[in-house]
Design an enzyme around this catalytic site. Structure first.
Site, PDB file in Angstrom:
ATOM      1  CG  ASN A  44      -9.457  54.892 -12.943  1.00  0.00           C
ATOM      2  OD1 ASN A  44     -10.054  54.096 -13.657  1.00  0.00           O
ATOM      3  ND2 ASN A  44      -8.151  55.102 -13.024  1.00  0.00           N
ATOM      4  CB  VAL A  69      -7.599  50.100  -7.438  1.00  0.00           C
ATOM      5  CG1 VAL A  69      -9.085  50.255  -7.176  1.00  0.00           C
ATOM      6  CG2 VAL A  69      -7.334  49.465  -8.785  1.00  0.00           C
ATOM      7  CB  SER A  87      -6.659  45.805 -15.918  1.00  0.00           C
ATOM      8  OG  SER A  87      -5.678  45.820 -16.946  1.00  0.00           O
ATOM      9  CG  ASN A 111      -2.669  49.709  -3.514  1.00  0.00           C
ATOM     10  OD1 ASN A 111      -1.788  49.679  -2.667  1.00  0.00           O
ATOM     11  ND2 ASN A 111      -2.693  50.605  -4.503  1.00  0.00           N
ATOM     12  CE  LYS A 117      -0.926  40.320   5.918  1.00  0.00           C
ATOM     13  NZ  LYS A 117      -0.436  41.588   6.465  1.00  0.00           N
ATOM     14  CE1 TYR A 157      -5.020  43.330 -19.796  1.00  0.00           C
ATOM     15  CE2 TYR A 157      -4.565  41.547 -21.336  1.00  0.00           C
ATOM     16  CZ  TYR A 157      -5.407  42.153 -20.421  1.00  0.00           C
ATOM     17  OH  TYR A 157      -6.635  41.584 -20.130  1.00  0.00           O
ATOM     18  CE  LYS A 161      -5.269  41.858 -16.346  1.00  0.00           C
ATOM     19  NZ  LYS A 161      -6.349  42.037 -15.369  1.00  0.00           N
ATOM     20  CE1 TYR A 171       0.873  40.826  -0.931  1.00  0.00           C
ATOM     21  CE2 TYR A 171      -0.823  40.994   0.756  1.00  0.00           C
ATOM     22  CZ  TYR A 171       0.260  41.536   0.086  1.00  0.00           C
ATOM     23  OH  TYR A 171       0.730  42.772   0.441  1.00  0.00           O
TER      24      TYR A 171
END
Ligand code: NAD
Ligand code: UDP
Length: 326
Positions: A44, A69, A87, A111, A117, A157, A161, A171
């Protein structure tokens, strides 16, 4: 921790790089396109710029998608890997963008993991030495859990992280997503913004302009600086390995900030003096990666000494300052 090797499509993968128009992301775009992969750069441009990838625009293996994102992300077709680098990264940037930083580390990582996935893609998270906070173990090994102030200004920050690492492992464990985590230590080189406020860009620009070098505090705090070419080689070695991580990738040669100022004055031949300014809140006192793991599992170690790396960077920053002033 290792995982069963999933075949990596050498030279013909389709790779999404978030933050691909930033400093590190743009070098990753270059290396992956050179190796024959198709790269989809998603950014972005909040701290990066399409100028960093303009030489790739029009290349058949490169596309650019302007997107935040922290909002849901969809990409048509197959995806082999997602490298999540989006980031704000310099302290000046993340202190000016605290909510965006927390969102991209949390919602943005969520996201990107969802996309990984859905596409059965490998996911690599750009984490940071900041997960160790102001470390009480030195040098920092990956097994060290860190010493972070969650409510201090840098917490936006560091904790983003740390959350990003936690959800990445969730995940991996819950959904079997094939993940990699790299903990990146201070990196410098071409395409750093001259005004990003980081110590290397500040000192180099100050030195070539004959302005005083602004050492914060007494300058006894330490950092270990890795040239971007070494850093990117380490990140790609991890991407292509079967090691989940986290793995520290950084240069283990440690300098005080005062020593860095002296080296920069020496290599630029500057007549600048050194002045002292207040130390930022929660500024880590010591930082040096233990890279034994990277050496043993990736066969990687940095090769570019600091004087050579700084000499390569100074002409870029000087040209960039002149271009912006025109
Ligand atoms: P950078 O600011 O140059 O690049 C970050 C990129 O992410 C920028 O192009 C920015 O526009 C983009 N971005 C930020 N928020 C976004 C969002 N919500 N959606 C889409 N794009 C977004 O910084 P960098 O130094 O290249 O850092 C890249 C990554 O590496 C970051 O995740 C950072 O935390 C990590 N890292 C960097 C260093 C370092 O020394 N450079 C050290 C540790 C970790
Ligand atoms: N620093 C400094 N002068 C500057 C910029 C930074 O002395 O003009 C110091 C800062 O306080 C820190 C170190 O240099 O101790 C590295 O700062 P940087 O912002 O590059 O990254 P950090 O490692 O803190 O994330």
């Amino acid at each position: 921790m290792t995982v069963g090797a999933r075949a990596w499509p050498a030279g013909h993968g389709r790779v999404v790089i978030t933050g691909g128009a930033g400093f590190l992301g743009s070098h990753l775009c270059d290396r992956l396109v050179e190796r024959g992969h198709e790269v989809i750069c998603v950014d972005n441009c909040v701290t990066g710029s399409t100028a960093n990838v303009e030489h790739l625009i029009g290349h058949s293996k490169f596309s650019f998608l302007r997107h935040d994102v922290s909002r849901p992300l969809s990409v048509d077709g197959a995806v082999d890997a997602i490298l999540h680098f989006a980031s704000p990264a310099s302290p000046r940037d993340y202190l000016e963008l605290p909510i965006q930083t927390l969102k991209v580390g949390s919602l943005g990582t969520h996201n990107c993991l969802g996309l990984a996935k859905a596409k059965d893609a490998r996911f690599l998270l750009a984490s940071t030495s900041e997960v160790y906070g102001d470390p009480q173990v030195h040098p920092q090994t990956e097994s060290y859990w860190g010493h972070v102030n969650p409510i201090g200004p840098r917490g936006v920050y560091d904790e983003a992280k740390r959350f990003a690492e936690a959800i990445t492992m969730a995940y991996h464990r819950a959904h079997g997503v094939d993940v990699r985590i790299v903990r990146i230590f201070n990196t410098y080189g071409n395409r750093m913004r001259p005004s990003d406020g980081r110590v290397v860009s500040n000192f180099l620009v100050q030195a070539v302009q004959g302005k005083p070098l602004t050492v914060y505090g007494d300058g006894s705090q330490t950092r270990s600086f890795c040239h971007v070419d070494d850093e990117v080689a380490g990140i790609l070695a991890l991407l292509e390995s079967d090691h989940v991580g986290p793995v520290n990738i950084g240069n283990p040669t440690e300098f005080t900030v005062s020593e860095l100022a002296e080296i920069i004055i020496e290599i630029t031949g500057s007549s600048s003096e050194v002045i002292h300014e207040p130390l930022p809140v929660d500024d880590p006192t010591q930082r040096r990666p233990d890279i034994s793991l990277a050496r043993s599992v990736l066969g990687w170690e940095p090769r570019i000494p600091i004087r050579e790396g700084l000499a390569r960077t100074v002409s870029y920053l000087e040209a960039e300052v002149n271009r912006r002033e025109r």
